[in-house]
Design an enzyme around this catalytic site. Structure first.
Site, PDB file in Angstrom:
ATOM      1  N   SER A 150       3.878  -3.505  -1.322  1.00  0.00           N
ATOM      2  CA  SER A 150       4.283  -2.381  -2.155  1.00  0.00           C
ATOM      3  C   SER A 150       5.675  -1.971  -1.714  1.00  0.00           C
ATOM      4  CB  SER A 150       3.315  -1.200  -1.970  1.00  0.00           C
ATOM      5  OG  SER A 150       3.877  -0.005  -2.471  1.00  0.00           O
ATOM      6  N   TYR A 163      -2.033   4.352   2.891  1.00  0.00           N
ATOM      7  CA  TYR A 163      -1.491   3.300   2.034  1.00  0.00           C
ATOM      8  C   TYR A 163      -0.168   2.785   2.599  1.00  0.00           C
ATOM      9  CZ  TYR A 163      -0.224   0.944  -2.346  1.00  0.00           C
ATOM     10  OH  TYR A 163       0.121   0.004  -3.294  1.00  0.00           O
TER      11      TYR A 163
END
Length: 259
Positions: A150, A163
């Protein structure tokens, strides 16, 4: 390259994509199948997985679409799942570690159980499934592992600490895999999407203030589409990337290079 039309042709390859019943994983799996691969779908939601299987079979036929719904966070399930693919589908050529979850809450309010759940799904699963795939690929002297990271592997914002930690860890796991397995003919790389419009981000797209921030923060002035990842994924899965190793390719419309 014998029997292949281009260096990007995946005809005859077997590809496992974790978390592929929907979203980014589903689109990447579809793209790999379009390039010629036989795909193995994986996910936790049995109904969504079955729906995706039927949809793929309509396009590619039942002989090139398979399902392996094992738990990617379990060492035993990962080992049994990869072994079963090798036995019933064929030698695994491509692994895309895409399984992931999000959990939004300030760190001071974060339950350690939620921290563990996000790290287990996003990071530990890539280690477990990646290791089992490598056990099979190394004796054959070739294999492609693509870890889905990401933009948060490099950037951070409030309320998504697990995350961010998981994706940063996955970037370095990609490097660690390269350090140990590249000499055996494997290529391990990462794709780092920016803000992609999926079911998982729909609530952010619907938030007018956040949506405006994304459009202003991204040089391309739009949200990414899952289809934006297909070309890079096919490249990293193909012979065209045989000397690319340990790299993270950002698919973010330029977000990570501006201030």
């Amino acid at each position: 390259m014998s029997g292949r039309s281009t260096a990007f042709d995946l005809t005859g390859d077997v590809a496992l994509v974790t978390g592929s019943s929907r979203g980014i994983g589903k689109t990447i799996a579809f793209g790999l199948a379009e390039a010629g691969a036989s795909v193995v779908l994986n996910g936790r939601n049995e109904d969504a997985l079955e729906q995706t299987r039927v949809e793929f079979e309509d396009h590619f036929g039942s002989d090139r679409v398979h399902v392996a719904g094992f738990d990617v966070t379990s060492p035993d399930a990962a080992a049994a799942g990869v072994a079963n693919i090798e036995r019933t589908v064929g030698p695994l050529d491509i692994l895309v570690n895409n399984a992931g979850v999000q959990h939004r809450v300030p760190m001071l309010e974060l339950d350690p159980a939620d921290w563990d759940r996000v790290l287990s799904t996003n990071l530990t699963s890539a280690f477990l499934v990646g290791r089992e795939a490598a056990r099979q690929m190394i004796p054959r002297g070739r294999g492609k592992i693509i870890n889905i990271l990401s933009v948060q592997a490099d950037l951070a914002r409030p309320t998504i600490a697990p995350y961010i930690a998981s994706k940063g860890g996955l970037r370095n796991l990609t490097r660690a895999m390269t350090a140990e397995w590249a000499a055996h003919g494997l290529q391990i790389n990462g794709l780092a999407p920016g803000y992609i419009h999926t079911e998982m981000t729909q609530n952010l797209v619907d938030d007018e203030q956040f949506n405006s921030w994304i459009l202003g923060r991204t040089p391309a002035a739009r949200w990414g589409k899952t289809e934006d990842l297909v070309g890079p994924a096919v490249w990293l899965a193909s012979r065209a990337s045989d000397f690319v190793n340990g790299q993270t390719i950002f698919i973010d419309g330029g977000m990570s290079v501006v201030v």
